[in-house]
Design a protein around this motif. Sequence first.
Motif, short mmCIF file in Angstrom:
data_model
loop_
_atom_site.label_atom_id
_atom_site.label_comp_id
_atom_site.label_asym_id
_atom_site.label_seq_id
_atom_site.Cartn_x
_atom_site.Cartn_y
_atom_site.Cartn_z
N VAL A 260 -84.53 54.13 18.87
CA VAL A 260 -83.81 53.52 19.99
C VAL A 260 -82.31 53.45 19.70
O VAL A 260 -81.49 53.59 20.60
N HIS A 261 -81.96 53.22 18.44
CA HIS A 261 -80.56 53.12 18.05
C HIS A 261 -80.41 53.68 16.65
O HIS A 261 -81.22 53.39 15.77
N SER A 262 -79.37 54.49 16.45
CA SER A 262 -79.15 55.09 15.13
C SER A 262 -77.66 55.12 14.82
O SER A 262 -76.91 55.87 15.43
N LYS A 263 -77.27 54.29 13.87
CA LYS A 263 -75.88 54.33 13.40
C LYS A 263 -75.61 55.70 12.78
O LYS A 263 -74.55 56.30 13.00
N LYS A 264 -76.57 56.20 12.04
CA LYS A 264 -76.44 57.50 11.38
C LYS A 264 -76.17 58.62 12.39
O LYS A 264 -75.38 59.52 12.13
N GLY B 196 -73.30 53.96 16.10
CA GLY B 196 -72.42 52.96 15.49
C GLY B 196 -73.12 51.62 15.29
O GLY B 196 -74.34 51.53 15.28
N PHE B 197 -72.30 50.60 15.12
CA PHE B 197 -72.82 49.24 14.97
C PHE B 197 -73.35 48.74 16.30
O PHE B 197 -72.93 49.20 17.36
N GLN C 96 -73.95 46.25 25.75
CA GLN C 96 -74.66 47.45 26.22
C GLN C 96 -75.62 47.98 25.15
O GLN C 96 -76.77 48.32 25.45
N LYS C 97 -75.16 48.04 23.91
CA LYS C 97 -76.02 48.52 22.82
C LYS C 97 -77.19 47.56 22.58
O LYS C 97 -78.32 47.99 22.37
N MET C 98 -76.90 46.26 22.61
CA MET C 98 -77.96 45.28 22.40
C MET C 98 -78.97 45.33 23.54
O MET C 98 -80.18 45.27 23.32
#
Length: 69
Positions: free
Chosen positions: A40-44, A48-49, A54-56
């Motif tokens: 769902v989310h990848s800093k790599k 990013g953080f 929006q990211k949360m």
Amino acid sequence: MCNTTLKKRNNGVHCKGCRSGESTPRTSGWFEVEVNGKLVHSKKNGDGFVDSDQKMAKIVSAIEKSIGK
């Protein structure tokens, strides 16, 4: 977050998804969020953080969908 807290937040319904935390050997700085095996989310990979609403919201939405909300 413990299972008791999750149950309270979800009106007593235990989340069906698995959650875990694990370090990446010999690498630091990665932050990956998977919900039921879906990334769902990848800093790599450039997300990013988790430093914006929006990211949360994207992460929370994926969790809610996985528990049927």
